[in-house]
Scaffold this active site. Sequence first.
Site, mmCIF file in Angstrom:
data_model
loop_
_atom_site.group_PDB
_atom_site.id
_atom_site.type_symbol
_atom_site.label_atom_id
_atom_site.label_comp_id
_atom_site.label_asym_id
_atom_site.label_seq_id
_atom_site.Cartn_x
_atom_site.Cartn_y
_atom_site.Cartn_z
ATOM 1 N N GLN A 165 0.849 -1.195 0.000
ATOM 2 C CA GLN A 165 0.000 0.000 0.000
ATOM 3 C C GLN A 165 0.887 1.248 0.000
ATOM 4 O O GLN A 165 1.695 1.453 0.913
ATOM 5 C CB GLN A 165 -0.928 0.011 1.219
ATOM 6 C CG GLN A 165 -2.028 1.066 1.053
ATOM 7 C CD GLN A 165 -2.915 1.238 2.267
ATOM 8 O OE1 GLN A 165 -2.410 1.372 3.381
ATOM 9 N NE2 GLN A 165 -4.225 1.273 2.060
ATOM 10 N N TYR A 182 -6.034 10.588 4.226
ATOM 11 C CA TYR A 182 -4.655 10.929 3.849
ATOM 12 C C TYR A 182 -4.634 11.756 2.550
ATOM 13 O O TYR A 182 -5.681 12.127 2.033
ATOM 14 C CB TYR A 182 -3.807 9.651 3.789
ATOM 15 C CG TYR A 182 -3.716 9.026 5.164
ATOM 16 C CD1 TYR A 182 -3.052 9.696 6.196
ATOM 17 C CD2 TYR A 182 -4.348 7.824 5.478
ATOM 18 C CE1 TYR A 182 -3.002 9.165 7.486
ATOM 19 C CE2 TYR A 182 -4.305 7.286 6.768
ATOM 20 C CZ TYR A 182 -3.627 7.968 7.756
ATOM 21 O OH TYR A 182 -3.583 7.459 9.031
ATOM 22 N N ARG A 221 -8.452 -6.292 12.070
ATOM 23 C CA ARG A 221 -8.132 -6.720 13.444
ATOM 24 C C ARG A 221 -8.146 -8.229 13.612
ATOM 25 O O ARG A 221 -7.335 -8.765 14.363
ATOM 26 C CB ARG A 221 -9.075 -6.010 14.420
ATOM 27 C CG ARG A 221 -8.753 -4.523 14.496
ATOM 28 C CD ARG A 221 -9.866 -3.716 15.082
ATOM 29 N NE ARG A 221 -11.020 -3.665 14.178
ATOM 30 C CZ ARG A 221 -12.129 -2.980 14.434
ATOM 31 N NH1 ARG A 221 -12.235 -2.304 15.547
ATOM 32 N NH2 ARG A 221 -13.130 -2.989 13.571
ATOM 33 N N ARG A 245 -7.518 2.047 -2.701
ATOM 34 C CA ARG A 245 -8.403 2.041 -1.536
ATOM 35 C C ARG A 245 -9.113 3.381 -1.421
ATOM 36 O O ARG A 245 -8.479 4.437 -1.496
ATOM 37 C CB ARG A 245 -7.610 1.766 -0.258
ATOM 38 C CG ARG A 245 -8.526 1.299 0.872
ATOM 39 C CD ARG A 245 -7.757 0.797 2.072
ATOM 40 N NE ARG A 245 -8.486 -0.289 2.700
ATOM 41 C CZ ARG A 245 -8.588 -0.472 4.019
ATOM 42 N NH1 ARG A 245 -7.966 0.342 4.848
ATOM 43 N NH2 ARG A 245 -9.276 -1.472 4.506
HETATM 44 C C1 LIG Z 1 -3.864 -1.195 13.872
HETATM 45 C C2 LIG Z 1 -4.513 -0.710 12.624
HETATM 46 C C3 LIG Z 1 -3.731 -0.167 11.607
HETATM 47 C C4 LIG Z 1 -4.316 0.238 10.389
HETATM 48 N N1 LIG Z 1 -3.508 0.693 9.375
HETATM 49 C C5 LIG Z 1 -4.042 0.969 8.159
HETATM 50 C C6 LIG Z 1 -3.199 1.278 7.050
HETATM 51 O O1 LIG Z 1 -1.969 1.288 7.137
HETATM 52 N N2 LIG Z 1 -3.809 1.551 5.866
HETATM 53 C C7 LIG Z 1 -5.180 1.527 5.707
HETATM 54 O O2 LIG Z 1 -5.678 1.773 4.608
HETATM 55 N N3 LIG Z 1 -5.982 1.191 6.743
HETATM 56 C C8 LIG Z 1 -5.456 0.893 7.944
HETATM 57 N N4 LIG Z 1 -6.265 0.484 8.973
HETATM 58 C C9 LIG Z 1 -7.680 0.201 8.694
HETATM 59 C C10 LIG Z 1 -7.826 -1.295 8.361
HETATM 60 O O3 LIG Z 1 -7.247 -1.595 7.110
HETATM 61 C C11 LIG Z 1 -9.299 -1.747 8.334
HETATM 62 O O4 LIG Z 1 -9.994 -1.023 7.351
HETATM 63 C C12 LIG Z 1 -9.948 -1.523 9.695
HETATM 64 O O5 LIG Z 1 -9.194 -2.166 10.703
HETATM 65 C C13 LIG Z 1 -11.375 -2.051 9.747
HETATM 66 O O6 LIG Z 1 -11.397 -3.426 9.460
HETATM 67 P P1 LIG Z 1 -11.592 -4.518 10.650
HETATM 68 O O7 LIG Z 1 -12.891 -4.179 11.305
HETATM 69 O O8 LIG Z 1 -11.598 -5.830 9.917
HETATM 70 O O9 LIG Z 1 -10.448 -4.370 11.591
HETATM 71 C C14 LIG Z 1 -5.714 0.129 10.204
HETATM 72 C C15 LIG Z 1 -6.487 -0.390 11.244
HETATM 73 C C16 LIG Z 1 -5.921 -0.809 12.433
HETATM 74 C C17 LIG Z 1 -6.792 -1.416 13.505
#
Ligand SMILES: Cc1cc2nc3c(=O)[nH]c(=O)nc-3n(C[C@H](O)[C@H](O)[C@H](O)COP(=O)(O)O)c2cc1C
Length: 368
Positions: free
Chosen positions: A102, A184, A322, A231
């Site tokens: 990414q 971003y 997560r 994304r």
């Molecule tokens: C610890 C953490 C780091 C994340 N880092 C990014 C990232 O680097 N790039 C991004 O597009 N989304 C990031 N997200 C969002 C996740 O990609 C994802 O969309 C979000 O966790 C919701 O999905 P989930 O409910 O399955 O966790 C992050 C989320 C978490 C919890």
Amino acid sequence: MKTMKNKLLEEFKLGDYKLKNRFVMAPLTRMRADADLAPTALNVAYYRQRASAGLIVTEASQISPQAQGYPSTPGIYTEKQVAGWKQVTEAVHQEDGRIFIQLWHVGRISHSSFHPEEGLPVAPSAIPLTGKTLTATWEQVPYETPRALEAEEIRAIIGDYRKAAENAKAAGFDGVELHSANGYLLNQFLHATTNQRTDAYGGSVENRARLVLEVLEQLIDVWGAGKVGIRLSPFTFAGDVYDPDAYPVYEYLLKKLESLKLAYIHYVRARPTEIDDASVFEKEKALWKGYQGTLIAADGFDTATAIDYVENGWADAVAFGRHFISNPDLPARVALGAPLNPYDRDTFYGGAEKGYTDYPFLKQEEAV
Ligand SMILES: Cc1cc2nc3c(=O)[nH]c(=O)nc-3n(C[C@H](O)[C@H](O)[C@H](O)COP(=O)(O)O)c2cc1C
């Protein structure tokens, strides 16, 4: 245990690839790169553990020093960083996995301590975020007011994306995902809330979508469209970019993306906990239902809702964030109907093995 069949476990075609299942490991910032912002042996172990996903999208990785906004996030602009990522891609390929990187520019969600030579964070317009952010030395400080980018600086950023895409190729990735979500830089350009420019990059929907499309042109030139994804999060509150009038810019952008024949759009869905206007969800449905291309959906999925999404055509694949942090063998657990490990928020960002590579796999006796 008996294997349970469902569509998430079926293979499918994503761009130039056939993926072994419809589980995508969502991009997850973990802030565990080394002092040169290069991936380490620990990062290699973490990604190797999760290679049973149909596709891994790496944590967001900055394309230049200016593009960084948090401590210890990896870059993809130095030789050492490329060498570190090469170890990661080799490990994932040894385990028969696929991995896209990414590509990230944070824009105003930054602090001058990450790029002292350049000074203030940059953005479409000089509009600050409220609240606090972390410095390069993990101190909490208020956000600075960003500096609006000059036209030639925008050209330089497009060049940084291209170079990062070339570096990603040298590092052995299978493709790239353009991070245009979650508040971003590219998301800041798309939304009128953060983009009040009066030049060719602001104002009309065509102008606000221009930078995303110009960057994609470069990524496609380097990789081919079948290895480039994007994304998007049209209705996110992340990074203070929520724009109630964002629909038209996405309607326009999606038509353009359709004609580019990208590998996929990866969308972060609107959250019922953040939005009480039902018409937003209707607009969201119209966007994704109308798109003739591959879709990955993300945000808050569990096994049942993910199966529902792919079976009812809301998405071709589902990204888990997560759950993939705490379940390195997530597809196997879902296949067996095995319980999921709970995740520990305290170890999401920074640190070492704890909460990173020490989540247990199913035990041998559970996996038979
Ligand atoms: C610890 C953490 C780091 C994340 N880092 C990014 C990232 O680097 N790039 C991004 O597009 N989304 C990031 N997200 C969002 C996740 O990609 C994802 O969309 C979000 O966790 C919701 O999905 P989930 O409910 O399955 O966790 C992050 C989320 C978490 C919890």
